[in-house]
Design a protein around this motif. Structure first.
Motif, short mmCIF file in Angstrom:
data_model
loop_
_atom_site.label_atom_id
_atom_site.label_comp_id
_atom_site.label_asym_id
_atom_site.label_seq_id
_atom_site.Cartn_x
_atom_site.Cartn_y
_atom_site.Cartn_z
N GLY A 369 0.71 -1.21 -0.16
CA GLY A 369 -0.08 0.06 -0.04
C GLY A 369 0.68 1.24 0.00
O GLY A 369 0.54 2.20 0.55
N THR A 370 1.90 1.35 -0.89
CA THR A 370 2.71 2.57 -0.59
C THR A 370 3.32 2.76 -2.38
O THR A 370 3.89 1.69 -2.73
CB THR A 370 3.92 2.40 0.14
N ASN A 371 2.80 4.00 -2.91
CA ASN A 371 3.42 4.44 -3.99
C ASN A 371 4.93 5.18 -3.61
O ASN A 371 4.59 6.50 -3.35
CB ASN A 371 2.65 5.07 -4.61
N LEU A 372 6.26 4.59 -3.32
CA LEU A 372 7.23 5.18 -2.78
C LEU A 372 7.78 6.61 -3.70
O LEU A 372 8.39 7.41 -3.26
CB LEU A 372 8.30 4.22 -2.62
N ARG A 373 7.31 6.50 -5.06
CA ARG A 373 7.86 7.57 -5.65
C ARG A 373 6.97 8.90 -5.26
O ARG A 373 7.60 10.05 -5.61
CB ARG A 373 7.55 7.25 -7.24
N TRP A 374 6.00 8.81 -4.90
CA TRP A 374 5.17 9.64 -4.31
C TRP A 374 5.31 10.19 -2.93
O TRP A 374 5.42 11.30 -2.32
CB TRP A 374 3.45 9.57 -4.73
N ALA A 376 7.86 8.83 -0.77
CA ALA A 376 8.98 9.24 -0.17
C ALA A 376 10.22 8.80 -1.48
O ALA A 376 10.87 7.86 -1.50
CB ALA A 376 9.50 8.11 0.90
N PRO A 377 10.41 9.89 -2.38
CA PRO A 377 10.95 9.59 -3.44
C PRO A 377 12.43 9.14 -3.34
O PRO A 377 13.03 8.43 -4.24
CB PRO A 377 11.02 10.94 -4.43
N LEU A 378 13.08 9.41 -2.07
CA LEU A 378 14.36 9.49 -2.15
C LEU A 378 14.42 8.06 -1.24
O LEU A 378 15.84 7.56 -1.17
CB LEU A 378 15.27 10.40 -1.22
N ILE A 379 13.63 7.38 -0.62
CA ILE A 379 13.57 6.04 -0.37
C ILE A 379 13.37 5.22 -1.42
O ILE A 379 14.03 4.05 -1.60
CB ILE A 379 12.54 5.60 0.91
N ASN A 380 12.59 5.64 -2.39
CA ASN A 380 12.35 4.84 -3.75
C ASN A 380 13.71 4.68 -4.33
O ASN A 380 14.16 3.51 -5.04
CB ASN A 380 11.50 5.56 -4.49
N THR A 381 14.49 5.63 -4.73
CA THR A 381 15.81 5.61 -5.15
C THR A 381 16.77 4.64 -4.46
O THR A 381 17.61 4.04 -5.17
CB THR A 381 16.71 6.96 -5.27
N ARG A 382 16.76 4.41 -3.32
CA ARG A 382 17.48 3.62 -2.53
C ARG A 382 17.16 2.08 -2.91
O ARG A 382 17.76 0.99 -3.13
CB ARG A 382 17.46 3.66 -1.07
N ILE A 383 15.76 1.88 -2.85
CA ILE A 383 15.34 0.52 -3.20
C ILE A 383 15.55 0.22 -4.79
O ILE A 383 16.05 -0.96 -5.16
CB ILE A 383 13.80 0.39 -3.11
N ARG A 384 15.57 1.20 -5.50
CA ARG A 384 15.98 1.11 -7.12
C ARG A 384 17.44 0.40 -7.13
O ARG A 384 17.98 -0.22 -8.03
CB ARG A 384 15.86 2.14 -7.82
N GLY A 399 -2.33 -0.58 -5.41
CA GLY A 399 -2.64 -0.06 -6.88
C GLY A 399 -1.42 -0.08 -7.70
O GLY A 399 -0.41 0.64 -7.12
N GLU A 400 -1.36 -0.60 -8.92
CA GLU A 400 -0.27 -0.58 -9.47
C GLU A 400 0.22 0.62 -10.06
O GLU A 400 -0.79 1.65 -10.20
CB GLU A 400 -0.24 -1.65 -10.86
N CYS A 401 1.36 0.85 -9.92
CA CYS A 401 2.15 2.12 -10.54
C CYS A 401 3.55 1.98 -10.80
O CYS A 401 3.95 0.82 -10.61
CB CYS A 401 1.96 3.14 -9.17
N ASP A 402 4.14 2.74 -11.72
CA ASP A 402 5.63 2.76 -12.11
C ASP A 402 6.44 3.10 -10.97
O ASP A 402 6.61 4.37 -10.73
CB ASP A 402 5.70 3.61 -13.34
N LEU A 403 7.07 2.23 -10.40
CA LEU A 403 8.23 2.44 -9.28
C LEU A 403 9.23 2.78 -9.95
O LEU A 403 10.45 3.07 -8.91
CB LEU A 403 8.28 1.50 -8.27
N THR A 404 9.54 2.61 -11.15
CA THR A 404 11.02 2.78 -12.01
C THR A 404 11.87 1.60 -11.61
O THR A 404 13.10 1.48 -12.02
CB THR A 404 11.75 3.94 -11.62
N TYR A 405 11.26 0.38 -11.12
CA TYR A 405 12.20 -0.65 -11.11
C TYR A 405 11.32 -2.09 -11.31
O TYR A 405 10.07 -1.82 -10.98
CB TYR A 405 13.04 -0.88 -9.86
#
Length: 670
Positions: A369-374, A376-384, A399-405
């Motif tokens: 239940g989290t869209n990390l791009r919205w 916490a964008p800088l946590i999303n870069t760590r997971i990428r 809900g499906e979204c583009d997480l960049t990975y």
């Protein structure tokens, strides 16, 4: 470890280090344009040339050359000096003489290195080439004739931001950097390419022609646009913040910042509340501070008083409001203004325990239940980074979204947390460093929190040296508010049920104000947004750039921010408002100055007095572990318009319209 000699100094360097890194270990400055510590090696500017033996009798690019045992490296030989002058001369062949009108002037790598390493004159008299400007959206301004094709922006977009929007077309002298279809960069991190550009080809569009760097006062601060706690430098002139730049902090934001962090600043001077207002005859009219205080005192609320904190509030403000509410005999304090009501009896159970920096070392990750791009964008870069550099597997519920990975979506059903597919459970159990990440929206579904904690135990996500249970908050005030006791069992529903006669809304604009129709509403905030429209009394306060404060990030990191500018008009710092209100009510809050307020806060919550990660221990509350079978809601509807400052920002409004909603903005000439 190979042993090398740099300009006569012998040293051991780590296996796999490049010659450039070896030179820097020896304290030598190596000029560069394309090389960047956080991006892949391109080796295409040739400015970092050094002389290496054994090897061919010619200068070599140190950024792409690995060190080897016995190398002798020279960084200041006549050959190297002549080679660097030649490279700089080539780079300047087509570069326009734009320095007087270039926004990069004064902080330009090309200027600095041409003076330090270049020739005093050029031997080329041919016409310079010209390149048409490229459209990259509302954030990035382009003057591509200045581009030296270092490709830093291309590599950042692909490797860090995860969007392949920027690339190179053409060959040789006809090579150009562009967004392929010349549309806005579809990333919430696009502003970072401005910092990366070593010349003036990519500059900040909202900041264009606003100021020179030497005119600006630089203040160290902590961003409040999300709960990551991004370290920033606030650049101001007079009483206005003109730009926001990230500071390097490898434990938090590395050296990046989201577009919202960078460009909400033009909202700080728009729609501001700069004087008190009192509602008379259904209309808000200007008033003095005394008239506003008298209107509040006339309510005669007694102990029927509440305080609701918004998303941008600092710890000192919340402590001061709590002190006043407690002094009046009340205890209704809540910080989850949008209605989230998860259990907060254990701070460790609602914390990002893995820490932001360690997130990139996880090997199997479950997002719930989290869209990390919205959020916490800088946590999303760590997971990428964990995915593409260390091969981590990512599973996701929501809900499906583009997480960049790459991520395997399991469905948008909260009940899945308690009955994961077998292959997901096995992957988590077999992982050395499993990580579970729950968004605030996920915890709002009854049973998910308990099921998540049970899952963490079942897959051994919490063990010696590793805590893989994480909750990611999107509100900068959230962890601080919970540490200060702003969390009721039923969330804001408990406040509504208590029907307080008087309620203080601390910058809280996302509340359902209709539920407080019988309550006298006092809005203490800085922007004329939803909260101000619903208020009976408005008390103008300082925005986050206009005061010293303490804040706590989603990982429990306590950080301090400094005052950059003064609040406009009659607006006052929040703590002083509640101190003055205490006199009006004839009660004591225990402090008379900001320093005393902070000291009292630290005495009440000692963890807020130590900068760094707070130690919450690890305690697991007993919670229902049967999630309801329903879709998980998203707490963010529009990344660019999440708070009052962003909604007042023309840049954020345009980003929302163009990047999220597909609006088409023609250039002036069109």
């Amino acid at each position: 470890m190979p042993k090398v000699t740099v300009d006569g100094v012998e040293l051991d360097v780590p296996q796999g280090a490049t010659v450039l890194q070896a030179c820097e270990m020896a304290g030598k400055e190596i000029p560069r344009f394309c090389y960047h510590e956080r991006l892949s090696i391109a080796g295409n500017c040739r400015m970092c040339l050094v002389e290496v033996s054994p090897g061919p009798p010619k200068p070599q690019a140190s950024c792409a050359l690995p060190t080897a045992e016995g190398q002798v490296i020279k960084t200041d030989s006549p050959m190297v000096k002549k080679a660097r002058e030649g490279v700089m001369e080539f780079l300047l062949i087509n570069h326009p003489l734009d320095c007087p009108i270039c926004d990069q002037g004064g902080e330009c790598d090309l200027q600095d290195q041409s003076i330090a390493y270049g020739r005093g004159a050029t031997r080329y008299e041919e016409n310079k080439r010209a390149v048409t400007e490229k459209y990259m959206g509302p954030i990035v301004k382009t003057v591509m004739t200045r581009c030296i094709q270092c490709t830093r922006c291309v590599r950042f977009a692909e490797e860090v931001a995860g969007v392949e929007d920027i690339g190179a077309i053409g060959r040789g002298e006809n090579m150009q950097i562009t967004t392929y279809l010349e549309h806005a960069i579809q990333s919430e991190l696009s502003g970072n390419v401005v910092d990366l550009c070593p010349v003036g080809a990519l500059t900040s569009k909202p900041y264009a022609f606003e100021a020179r760097p030497w005119e600006l006062t630089k203040t160290l601060g902590i961003d409040m646009m999300d709960a990551v706690g991004t370290n920033v430098r606030i650049d101001s002139r007079g009483r206005q913040v003109l730009r926001m730049l990230p500071r390097i902090n490898d434990d938090v934001n590395e050296e990046w910042a989201s577009d919202k962090t960078r460009h909400h600043v033009d909202g700080l001077v728009r729609r501001r509340l700069d004087r008190p207002y009192v509602r008379k005859g259904g209309k808000l009219v200007e008033a003095t501070w005394t008239e506003a205080f008298d209107a509040i005192k006339a309510v005669k609320a007694g102990s029927s008083v509440a305080a609701i904190a918004g998303d941008l509030v600092d710890c000192e403000t919340m402590f001061a409001a709590k002190a006043l509410v407690n002094a009046l005999g009340g205890n209704l304090l809540e910080g989850r203004q949008t209605g989230l009501d998860y259990d907060v009896s254990s701070l460790s159970a609602v914390n990002f325990n893995t820490t932001i920096a360690e997130a990139e070392n996880a090997d199997v990750i479950l997002l719930v239940g989290t869209n990390l791009r919205w959020e916490a964008p800088l946590i999303n870069t760590r997971i990428r980074k964990a995915v593409y550099k260390k091969g981590a597997k990512v599973f996701a519920i929501g809900g499906e979204c583009d997480l960049t990975y790459r991520a395997e979506w399991l469905g948008n059903d909260a009940a899945l947390v308690a009955k994961l597919p077998a292959h997901v459970t096995e992957a988590l159990k077999g992982a050395e460093r499993p990580m579970l990440v729950f968004g605030g929206g996920a915890l709002s579904v009854p049973g998910v929190h308990g099921a998540g904690l049970a899952l963490a135990k079942a897959v051994n996500a919490v063990k010696d040296g590793w805590n893989g249970f994480n909750v990611v908050h999107f509100s900068a005030a959230r962890m601080g508010s919970l540490m200060l006791g702003y969390g009721l069992a039923g969330g804001i529903k408990d406040v509504i049920a208590a029907k307080p006669k008087l309620a203080f809304f601390l910058g809280a604009d996302e509340v359902d104000f209709a539920a407080f129709d019988k309550t006298f509403k006092v809005y203490v905030g800085h922007h004329g947004d939803k909260g101000a429209h619903a208020a009976d009394v408005i008390l103008p306060a300082a925005a986050w750039t206009e005061k010293d404060f303490t804040t706590v990030s989603t990982e429990g990191r306590v950080q301090r921010s400094e005052k950059a500018v003064f609040a406009p008009g009659d607006a006052r710092e929040d703590w002083s408002i509640f101190r003055a209100l205490a006199d009006t009510f004839g009660v004591s809050v225990g402090f008379d100055s900001f320093d005393e307020c902070r000291a009292a806060m630290i005495a009440a919550v000692p963890a807020l007095g130590v900068e760094g990660l707070a130690d919450y221990g690890w305690t697991v509350p007993k919670l229902p572990a049967k999630p309801e079978a329903r879709a998980i809601p998203s707490p963010i509807k529009d990344f660019y318009l999440t708070n009052a400052i962003c909604r007042a920002s023309p840049t954020m409004q345009r980003c929302s319209e163009e990047i999220l909603h597909g609006a088409d903005f023609a250039e002036a000439a069109e």
